[in-house]
Design an enzyme around this catalytic site. Structure first.
Site, short mmCIF file in Angstrom:
data_model
loop_
_atom_site.label_atom_id
_atom_site.label_comp_id
_atom_site.label_asym_id
_atom_site.label_seq_id
_atom_site.Cartn_x
_atom_site.Cartn_y
_atom_site.Cartn_z
N GLY A 1 8.06 -6.11 1.35
CA GLY A 1 7.22 -5.57 0.15
C GLY A 1 7.55 -5.92 -1.11
O GLY A 1 8.76 -5.85 -1.41
N GLY B 1 6.59 -4.97 -4.06
CA GLY B 1 6.14 -4.00 -4.98
C GLY B 1 7.30 -3.45 -5.91
O GLY B 1 8.18 -4.26 -5.87
N PHE B 2 7.24 -2.25 -6.43
CA PHE B 2 8.26 -1.83 -7.36
C PHE B 2 9.60 -2.11 -6.71
O PHE B 2 10.58 -2.38 -7.34
CB PHE B 2 7.75 -0.68 -8.10
CG PHE B 2 6.72 -0.99 -9.18
CD1 PHE B 2 7.02 -1.33 -10.19
CD2 PHE B 2 5.48 -0.61 -8.84
CE1 PHE B 2 6.09 -1.50 -11.37
CE2 PHE B 2 4.33 -0.60 -9.78
CZ PHE B 2 4.58 -0.92 -10.95
N GLY B 3 9.67 -1.26 -5.70
CA GLY B 3 10.85 -1.00 -5.07
C GLY B 3 11.49 -2.61 -4.56
O GLY B 3 12.78 -2.71 -4.82
N VAL C 1 3.83 -8.05 8.17
CA VAL C 1 4.67 -7.38 9.02
C VAL C 1 3.99 -6.47 9.86
O VAL C 1 3.19 -5.55 9.56
CB VAL C 1 5.86 -6.48 8.21
CG1 VAL C 1 6.69 -5.95 9.30
CG2 VAL C 1 6.73 -7.72 7.70
N GLU D 1 -8.05 9.12 -15.01
CA GLU D 1 -8.22 7.80 -15.72
C GLU D 1 -9.53 7.18 -15.71
O GLU D 1 -10.14 6.50 -16.55
CB GLU D 1 -6.92 7.14 -15.55
CG GLU D 1 -5.83 7.54 -16.00
CD GLU D 1 -4.35 6.90 -15.47
OE1 GLU D 1 -3.37 7.20 -15.95
OE2 GLU D 1 -4.57 6.37 -14.38
N ASP E 1 7.24 4.30 -1.82
CA ASP E 1 6.22 5.36 -1.49
C ASP E 1 6.17 5.59 -0.13
O ASP E 1 5.65 6.40 0.47
CB ASP E 1 4.75 4.70 -1.90
CG ASP E 1 4.64 5.14 -3.43
OD1 ASP E 1 5.43 5.51 -3.95
OD2 ASP E 1 3.45 4.69 -3.66
N ALA F 1 6.27 4.67 -9.74
CA ALA F 1 6.94 3.39 -9.80
C ALA F 1 8.46 3.64 -10.08
O ALA F 1 9.19 2.97 -9.74
CB ALA F 1 6.31 2.42 -10.80
C1 LIG Z 1 -4.03 3.43 -8.73
C2 LIG Z 1 -2.69 3.90 -8.85
C3 LIG Z 1 -2.13 4.13 -10.26
C4 LIG Z 1 -0.63 4.42 -10.43
N1 LIG Z 1 -0.33 4.84 -11.61
C5 LIG Z 1 0.80 5.10 -11.73
C6 LIG Z 1 1.64 5.47 -12.91
O1 LIG Z 1 0.68 5.63 -13.93
N2 LIG Z 1 2.83 5.70 -12.73
C7 LIG Z 1 3.75 5.55 -11.94
O2 LIG Z 1 4.97 5.44 -12.27
N3 LIG Z 1 3.25 5.04 -10.81
C8 LIG Z 1 1.79 5.03 -10.48
N4 LIG Z 1 1.35 4.68 -9.46
C9 LIG Z 1 2.15 4.87 -8.33
C10 LIG Z 1 3.17 3.59 -8.01
O3 LIG Z 1 2.27 2.33 -8.25
C11 LIG Z 1 3.90 3.45 -6.76
O4 LIG Z 1 4.53 4.71 -6.65
C12 LIG Z 1 4.70 2.15 -6.59
O5 LIG Z 1 3.68 1.13 -6.55
C13 LIG Z 1 5.35 2.31 -5.32
O6 LIG Z 1 6.26 1.04 -5.36
P1 LIG Z 1 6.66 0.79 -3.67
O7 LIG Z 1 7.64 -0.29 -3.76
O8 LIG Z 1 6.97 1.71 -2.78
O9 LIG Z 1 5.14 0.28 -3.15
P2 LIG Z 1 4.31 -0.87 -3.63
O10 LIG Z 1 4.33 -1.10 -5.15
O11 LIG Z 1 2.86 -0.39 -3.39
O12 LIG Z 1 4.74 -2.23 -2.88
C14 LIG Z 1 4.27 -2.26 -1.63
C15 LIG Z 1 4.20 -3.83 -1.18
O13 LIG Z 1 4.32 -3.95 0.26
C16 LIG Z 1 3.41 -4.96 0.70
N5 LIG Z 1 3.04 -4.56 1.97
C17 LIG Z 1 2.68 -3.45 2.45
N6 LIG Z 1 2.45 -3.47 3.81
C18 LIG Z 1 2.96 -4.40 4.28
C19 LIG Z 1 3.10 -5.31 5.63
N7 LIG Z 1 2.72 -4.59 6.60
N8 LIG Z 1 3.67 -6.42 5.55
C20 LIG Z 1 4.08 -7.10 4.54
N9 LIG Z 1 3.75 -6.52 3.25
C21 LIG Z 1 3.16 -5.27 3.01
C22 LIG Z 1 2.12 -4.71 -0.49
O14 LIG Z 1 1.29 -5.80 -0.22
C23 LIG Z 1 2.77 -4.33 -1.55
O15 LIG Z 1 2.85 -5.47 -2.25
C24 LIG Z 1 0.07 4.44 -9.21
C25 LIG Z 1 -0.51 3.88 -8.10
C26 LIG Z 1 -1.87 3.69 -7.95
C27 LIG Z 1 -2.29 3.15 -6.42
#
Ligand SMILES: Cc1cc2nc3c(=O)[nH]c(=O)nc-3n(C[C@H](O)[C@H](O)[C@H](O)COP(=O)(O)OP(=O)(O)OC[C@H]3O[C@@H](n4cnc5c(N)ncnc54)[C@H](O)[C@@H]3O)c2cc1C
Length: 420
Positions: free
Chosen positions: A10, A12-14, A78, A170, A299, A315
């Site tokens: 992943g 993403g942010f984490g 994955v 929004e 998340d 995030a």
């Molecule tokens: C529309 C929207 C608006 C938001 N607005 C805000 C805001 O204003 N402020 C705020 O703080 N937070 C906001 N959030 C929440 C924030 O974006 C999430 O809390 C944050 O992205 C979580 O980070 P993460 O690393 O857990 O997951 P993510 O950032 O979602 O990253 C997960 C990653 O894992 C990858 N992945 C998933 N499953 C698989 C797999 N099986 N195999 C390989 N890769 C995989 C995905 O492609 C992705 O790149 C918002 C979310 C959304 C959807």
């Protein structure tokens, strides 16, 4: 090349924060994501509503690590973890072995057992979702311009957003501004200002995570923008003809789903307990229970604060967890004492309503109105990645303010469900 292999699933942010903070540690890292880009989800709604282009809020993950030879980036999905064999299972049949695994696979929207609604009521989680919603919005106006039947035209100009959390609020605010300020001069057969924007919330108020006074303010601002807010009744059906709210049917052609969250199936991969949203219940140091070398963050993890309330799915929480796990891994490899449990620091909650109002709750300070909007805007620009993108987004916003024109309004893909 280092011996200890950290696999981060992943980008993403984490996940990205964890890989960033492992810089300099004696590890090699494999970053796996099923998409080639890191997505700044907080601004996704701006792509969906034609304010920003896709390339302004997403960046290739491998580009982040171009100067880090110890990091390998793989575009792969994955589908499971074999913790006994220390292997991550990829959809293409390959296996990647790890010494330490960090699962940061995020969450998506949930339809409360009605996944069949997804094709007509897309949620907003990926760039594809955002461009799908953008296309449907723009096509609805185009089709209304051609339509001669007043009832069908009214349905085309009715936009329903389900869920009045930050994303729903929004979206509703900006769609209303698009219809009322950007589009009117461009259409001849329809008055886009008469478009109906309906925000549906099963609970009693908008933005329930905010203090009541901020929530009341947000509702008032939405209504000033022309958004109709309906409380207290859930959506009971969605179709290409419309939406049923409680037992009343509203004909409409565009529905956006902004309610419900479902974690990625990391808990299922490991066979460990999860909460109702599917988030893996992790130990205080973010390890999967009984697994010394697997961490789950962001998340997809259910993490509790010191007072027993859940860490929010936002995030900053994911980033703090990524940074914490990097510290734990580094300490372990250095033979130092464990870092102690994870502590979440809440920096505040923010939401915007349209292009000039926002609410902010820092706990010790609550802000609303244009000042809050500026704080919101500056915070988001600050957290974007790279100077170039900060300037690009700031410029796009400035231009929108001066010209009142949304520039990212191209309809680029056909979609059978709407167009045939
Ligand atoms: C529309 C929207 C608006 C938001 N607005 C805000 C805001 O204003 N402020 C705020 O703080 N937070 C906001 N959030 C929440 C924030 O974006 C999430 O809390 C944050 O992205 C979580 O980070 P993460 O690393 O857990 O997951 P993510 O950032 O979602 O990253 C997960 C990653 O894992 C990858 N992945 C998933 N499953 C698989 C797999 N099986 N195999 C390989 N890769 C995989 C995905 O492609 C992705 O790149 C918002 C979310 C959304 C959807």
């Amino acid at each position: 090349m280092q011996d200890h292999h950290v696999v981060v699933v992943g980008g993403g942010f984490g996940g990205v924060q964890c890989a960033n903070d492992l810089k300099g540690a004696p590890v090699r890292i494999t970053m796996i994501d099923r998409r080639n880009h890191h997505l700044f989800q907080p601004l996704l709604y701006q792509v969906a509503t034609t304010l920003l282009a896709t390339s302004e809020i997403a960046w290739p993950i491998r580009n982040f690590f171009r100067d880090r030879p110890e990091v390998t980036t793989l575009l792969a999905e994955v589908i499971g973890v074999d913790s006994a064999a220390h292997e991550v299972l990829l959809k293409n049949g390959q296996k990647i072995s790890y010494d330490t695994l960090v699962l940061a696979t995020g969450a998506t929207h949930a339809y409360f057992g009605h996944d069949e609604w997804e094709p007509v009521a897309p949620g907003l989680k990926t760039l594809e979702d955002a461009t799908t919603i953008r296309r449907r919005l723009l096509l609805a106006f185009e089709q209304a311009e051609l339509e001669t039947d007043p009832a069908v035209r009214e349905a085309l100009l009715t936009f329903v957003i389900v869920g009045a959390g930050p994303t729903g609020v929004e979206l509703a605010g900006i769609i209303s501004e698009l219809a009322r300020t950007t589009l009117p001069r461009e259409f001849r057969n329809i008055d886009t200002r008469k478009a109906k924007i309906l925000l549906v919330e099963a609970g009693p108020r908008v933005l329930p995570a905010f203090a009541q006074e901020l929530s009341d303010y947000a509702q008032k601002e939405l209504e000033l923008l022309g958004v109709e807010v309906r409380f207290g009744k859930p959506v009971t059906s969605c179709s290409t003809e419309g939406v049923t709210i409680g037992d009343s049917f509203v004909p409409c052609r565009t529905i956006v789903w902004a309610a419900g969250v479902e974690a990625s199936p990391a808990a299922k991969w490991l066979g460990i307990p999860a909460d109702r949203a599917g988030r893996a219940i992790v130990d205080k140091d973010l390890r999967a229970p009984g697994q010394d070398d697997i961490f789950i963050i962001g998340d997809t993890a259910a993490v509790m604060r010191d007072d027993g309330s859940p860490v929010p799915g936002i995030a900053p929480a994911a980033k703090q967890q990524g940074a914490y796990v990097a510290r734990v891994i580094k300490a372990k490899l250095a033979g130092k004492a464990a870092a102690g449990p994870f502590h979440y620091r809440h920096q505040g909650s923010l939401a915007t309503i349209g292009k000039s109002a926002a609410i902010i709750d820092f706990g010790w300070l609550k802000l609303k109105g244009w000042l809050a909007w500026w704080v919101w805007g500056l915070a988001h620009i600050y957290f974007l990645i790279g100077v170039r993108w900060r300037i690009a987004v700031a410029w796009s916003w400035l231009w929108i303010y001066i010209s009142r024109q949304h520039s990212a309004r191209l309809i680029t893909q056909r979609e059978s469900i709407r167009e045939e």
